[in-house]
Design a protein around this motif. Structure first.
Motif, PDB file in Angstrom:
ATOM      1  N   SER A  97       0.814  -1.211   0.000  1.00 16.83           N
ATOM      2  CA  SER A  97       0.000   0.000   0.000  1.00 16.83           C
ATOM      3  C   SER A  97       0.842   1.253   0.000  1.00 16.83           C
ATOM      4  N   GLU A  98       2.060   1.209   0.578  1.00 23.02           N
ATOM      5  CA  GLU A  98       3.001   2.325   0.557  1.00 23.02           C
ATOM      6  C   GLU A  98       4.364   1.809   0.152  1.00 23.02           C
ATOM      7  N   ASP A  99       4.955   2.486  -0.816  1.00 25.16           N
ATOM      8  CA  ASP A  99       6.292   2.117  -1.289  1.00 25.16           C
ATOM      9  C   ASP A  99       7.249   3.238  -0.900  1.00 25.16           C
ATOM     10  N   HIS A 100       8.088   2.957   0.099  1.00 29.56           N
ATOM     11  CA  HIS A 100       8.994   3.983   0.623  1.00 29.56           C
ATOM     12  C   HIS A 100      10.330   3.998  -0.097  1.00 29.56           C
ATOM     13  N   PHE A 101      10.529   3.127  -1.067  1.00 23.50           N
ATOM     14  CA  PHE A 101      11.853   3.000  -1.669  1.00 23.50           C
ATOM     15  C   PHE A 101      11.869   3.389  -3.134  1.00 23.50           C
ATOM     16  N   SER A 102      10.818   3.101  -3.868  1.00 23.32           N
ATOM     17  CA  SER A 102      10.828   3.425  -5.281  1.00 23.32           C
ATOM     18  C   SER A 102      10.572   4.910  -5.484  1.00 23.32           C
ATOM     19  N   ARG A 103      11.252   5.533  -6.465  1.00 22.61           N
ATOM     20  CA  ARG A 103      11.139   6.953  -6.737  1.00 22.61           C
ATOM     21  C   ARG A 103       9.974   7.203  -7.686  1.00 22.61           C
ATOM     22  N   PRO A 104       9.428   8.412  -7.666  1.00 27.26           N
ATOM     23  CA  PRO A 104       8.315   8.720  -8.575  1.00 27.26           C
ATOM     24  C   PRO A 104       8.729   8.567 -10.026  1.00 27.26           C
ATOM     25  N   VAL A 105       7.760   8.203 -10.851  1.00 22.22           N
ATOM     26  CA  VAL A 105       8.032   8.001 -12.257  1.00 22.22           C
ATOM     27  C   VAL A 105       8.426   9.331 -12.896  1.00 22.22           C
ATOM     28  N   GLY A 106       9.484   9.321 -13.709  1.00 21.96           N
ATOM     29  CA  GLY A 106       9.925  10.524 -14.385  1.00 21.96           C
ATOM     30  C   GLY A 106      10.650  11.503 -13.506  1.00 21.96           C
ATOM     31  N   LEU A 107      11.082  11.065 -12.275  1.00 21.47           N
ATOM     32  CA  LEU A 107      11.691  11.998 -11.340  1.00 21.47           C
ATOM     33  C   LEU A 107      13.052  12.468 -11.800  1.00 21.47           C
ATOM     34  N   PHE A 108      13.928  11.571 -12.190  1.00 23.85           N
ATOM     35  CA  PHE A 108      15.290  11.906 -12.555  1.00 23.85           C
ATOM     36  C   PHE A 108      15.557  11.635 -14.034  1.00 23.85           C
ATOM     37  N   LEU A 109      14.532  11.764 -14.853  1.00 23.40           N
ATOM     38  CA  LEU A 109      14.749  11.551 -16.274  1.00 23.40           C
ATOM     39  C   LEU A 109      15.506  12.714 -16.897  1.00 23.40           C
ATOM     40  N   ALA A 110      15.352  13.928 -16.321  1.00 17.63           N
ATOM     41  CA  ALA A 110      16.053  15.086 -16.864  1.00 17.63           C
ATOM     42  C   ALA A 110      17.534  14.976 -16.564  1.00 17.63           C
ATOM     43  N   SER A 111      18.356  15.203 -17.581  1.00 20.17           N
ATOM     44  CA  SER A 111      19.796  14.993 -17.440  1.00 20.17           C
ATOM     45  C   SER A 111      20.562  16.295 -17.291  1.00 20.17           C
ATOM     46  N   ASP A 112      19.964  17.424 -17.644  1.00 11.36           N
ATOM     47  CA  ASP A 112      20.682  18.681 -17.508  1.00 11.36           C
ATOM     48  C   ASP A 112      19.820  19.685 -16.763  1.00 11.36           C
ATOM     49  N   ILE A 113      20.409  20.842 -16.486  1.00  8.53           N
ATOM     50  CA  ILE A 113      19.752  21.850 -15.669  1.00  8.53           C
ATOM     51  C   ILE A 113      18.516  22.405 -16.368  1.00  8.53           C
ATOM     52  N   GLU A 114      18.599  22.613 -17.669  1.00  9.33           N
ATOM     53  CA  GLU A 114      17.475  23.193 -18.394  1.00  9.33           C
ATOM     54  C   GLU A 114      16.262  22.268 -18.374  1.00  9.33           C
ATOM     55  N   GLN A 115      16.491  20.976 -18.577  1.00 12.34           N
ATOM     56  CA  GLN A 115      15.378  20.031 -18.539  1.00 12.34           C
ATOM     57  C   GLN A 115      14.749  19.976 -17.139  1.00 12.34           C
ATOM     58  N   LEU A 116      15.599  20.046 -16.105  1.00 14.31           N
ATOM     59  CA  LEU A 116      15.069  20.026 -14.747  1.00 14.31           C
ATOM     60  C   LEU A 116      14.231  21.272 -14.467  1.00 14.31           C
ATOM     61  N   ARG A 117      14.666  22.408 -14.963  1.00 11.59           N
ATOM     62  CA  ARG A 117      13.888  23.621 -14.756  1.00 11.59           C
ATOM     63  C   ARG A 117      12.534  23.539 -15.455  1.00 11.59           C
ATOM     64  N   GLN A 118      12.513  22.974 -16.660  1.00  7.76           N
ATOM     65  CA  GLN A 118      11.248  22.821 -17.365  1.00  7.76           C
ATOM     66  C   GLN A 118      10.323  21.862 -16.617  1.00  7.76           C
ATOM     67  N   ALA A 119      10.912  20.776 -16.079  1.00 10.08           N
ATOM     68  CA  ALA A 119      10.105  19.824 -15.324  1.00 10.08           C
ATOM     69  C   ALA A 119       9.553  20.460 -14.052  1.00 10.08           C
ATOM     70  N   ILE A 120      10.342  21.327 -13.401  1.00 11.19           N
ATOM     71  CA  ILE A 120       9.889  22.001 -12.182  1.00 11.19           C
ATOM     72  C   ILE A 120       8.733  22.943 -12.496  1.00 11.19           C
ATOM     73  N   GLU A 121       8.848  23.706 -13.586  1.00  8.08           N
ATOM     74  CA  GLU A 121       7.769  24.610 -13.957  1.00  8.08           C
ATOM     75  C   GLU A 121       6.501  23.853 -14.300  1.00  8.08           C
ATOM     76  N   GLU A 122       6.633  22.732 -15.001  1.00 10.01           N
ATOM     77  CA  GLU A 122       5.466  21.920 -15.341  1.00 10.01           C
ATOM     78  C   GLU A 122       4.822  21.351 -14.078  1.00 10.01           C
ATOM     79  N   CYS A 123       5.670  20.956 -13.124  1.00 15.17           N
ATOM     80  CA  CYS A 123       5.146  20.403 -11.869  1.00 15.17           C
ATOM     81  C   CYS A 123       4.431  21.496 -11.066  1.00 15.17           C
TER      82      CYS A 123
END
Length: 482
Positions: A97-123
């Motif tokens: 019922s609770e998974d404390h170990f697996s990370r959210p889907v698509g969490l670390f797919l961004a490989s550079d700073i620009e992609q991470l910023r876009q993902a943060i804005e979308e979130c």
């Protein structure tokens, strides 16, 4: 039922409506093996943060039908007679019922700073669109936190940083505090001590991120204090934005009074204009306003002026008799302070030649104001602030009383260095710091004030010294005979 397995009547089953349960079960499978295979499958494919597939399945269910997992997705050859498991009950049993170990889907797919910023804005956009306090919004917040942590890791690498860095005469020391929240003086953003490496200049207390060290363009103000320790004594010497080419006086960023592209903020100490990055609306007492107007109201100054004034506040660089001699007539407390300082200077020869006073270290009472035992003319800005607050007069009176008590009452050696009035030859032993005495400026002899001013003749001691000098000039051998 096979050997060692419970009968079908004892097992809780739920047969899907419209489907037969007559297919034979694979040979050699036990309940424990089946549960393990199902747990491994769910652990590898189910994501506790992504509930969209589960909710879509619930919407497709008919009324009264329980939650189920399609057999075709399991890729397990289950018998047709095997009933489907109830999802909520089986998940509870398997601890999924609770998974404390697996990370959210698509969490670390961004490989550079620009992609991470876009993902943060979308979130962020997604969080605002979702209903408040809903499960989806909570999951999106968790995903946003992980994205920001990953972005910070890329911005501020975790490699070992040197403990001391010297840049533009700044001597930066690496801070070890992880709980204190500070603000970077370079980029004006918060320093998160738990996640970021930051430095503080030991000279001027300039704070910045490790990644901002190479961007610093302003030298340490302590060097200016060491080479040119003086105040700007003109009240807010403004020259206008045109003299600065409509740019910040420190970083040269474009500014204007209309706030486009950046707001122009005036420093009341220098009279110059700064941008919001170099001027945080800090407030400080302005020395020029204190000396000319006796005005101690704090006014807005730039960050650079704030650090300079903080370093200069205790330095005795103000000679009030030359800058504004009328201030002593306007402020009565300054007259009292000047008299106390003059008395302490007269006590100093007694204290530095007394063994008991040196052992008791009486002069260390003024260790925070060393200039008080050197002269009576120089003042620091802190001295004037203490005079205005009434603190300096009280503390200096106590020290004066302590010194006088030692010289006149406690120490016999110091008492033996007193004077007797040679004009009236009456009264107690006199000292130059007594309030009812006057001292000859030529020979330093001490007399009663009334006797000294009533006597129209010259000082008796000065007369004896002059007579002796004349005798020596007439007969040089007289000193040898004596």
């Amino acid at each position: 039922a096979g050997e060692g397995r419970p009968c079908s009547a004892q097992r809780k089953r739920r047969v899907r409506p419209g489907r037969a349960a007559s297919r034979p079960e694979p040979a050699g499978w036990t309940d424990m093996e089946y549960d393990k295979k199902l747990a491994r499958f769910r652990q590898g494919h189910l994501n506790p943060f992504n509930k969209a597939p589960l909710q879509s399945q619930q919407e497709q269910k008919t009324g009264g039908a329980a939650e189920e997992f399609p057999r075709k997705d399991l890729n397990l050859e289950l018998p047709s007679e095997e009933a489907e498991f109830q999802c909520s009950e089986r998940t509870m049993d398997l601890g999924l019922s609770e998974d404390h170990f697996s990370r959210p889907v698509g969490l670390f797919l961004a490989s550079d700073i620009e992609q991470l910023r876009q993902a943060i804005e979308e979130c962020k956009r997604r969080i605002l669109e979702l209903p408040d306090n809903s499960e989806k919004q909570k999951d999106a917040v968790v995903r946003l936190i992980h994205l920001r942590l990953k972005l910070q890791e890329l911005k501020d690498p975790s490699e070992d940083e040197p403990n001391i860095r010297v840049i533009l005469e700044h001597r930066f020391h690496k801070e070890k505090s992880k709980s204190v929240k500070q603000t970077c003086d370079k980029c004006s953003t918060i320093i998160w001590g738990l996640l970021q490496t930051w430095y503080t200049c030991t000279g001027c207390s300039y704070r910045c991120h490790s990644k901002c060290l190479n961007l610093i363009s302003k030298p340490c103000v302590r060097s200016k204090v060491s080479h040119q320790a003086e105040y700007e004594l003109s009240i807010c010497p403004e020259t206008g934005l045109d003299s600065q080419d409509y740019r910040c006086a420190e970083c040269r960023a474009p500014i204007s009074l209309r706030g486009v592209p950046s707001e122009a903020r005036q420093c009341d100490y220098t009279g110059l204009y700064y941008c919001s990055t170099c001027h945080w609306n800090d407030q400080a007492v302005i020395p020029a306003r204190v000396i000319h107007n006796w005005d101690f109201e704090a006014r807005k100054v730039s960050r650079c002026s704030m650090r300079y004034l903080a370093l200069m506040v205790s330095r005795p660089v103000l000679k009030l008799r030359e800058i504004n001699p009328l201030l002593f007539n306007y402020v009565e407390e300054l007259l009292e302070i000047r008299k106390l300082r003059q008395d302490i200077l007269l006590m100093k020869p007694y204290l530095i030649t007394c063994k008991e006073a040196m052992e008791a270290r009486l002069l260390l009472q003024l260790q925070d104001r060393q200039h008080f035992v050197e002269n009576d003319e120089m003042y620091s800005l802190q001295d004037l602030m203490d005079v205005y607050a009434g603190r300096l007069s009280c503390s200096l009176t106590e020290i004066h009383t302590l010194f006088a008590k030692h010289i006149k009452l406690d120490c016999e050696r110091c008492q033996a260095k007193g004077f007797v009035c040679e004009l009236c030859k009456e009264g107690d032993v006199l000292f130059p710091f007594d309030s009812h005495t006057s001292m000859c400026m030529d020979c330093s002899a001490v007399f009663h004030r009334d006797c000294y001013y009533d006597n129209s003749t010259t000082c008796p001691k000065c007369a004896r010294l002059n007579l002796r000098k004349q005798s020596l000039l007439r007969d040089p051998n007289m000193e040898l005979q004596e």
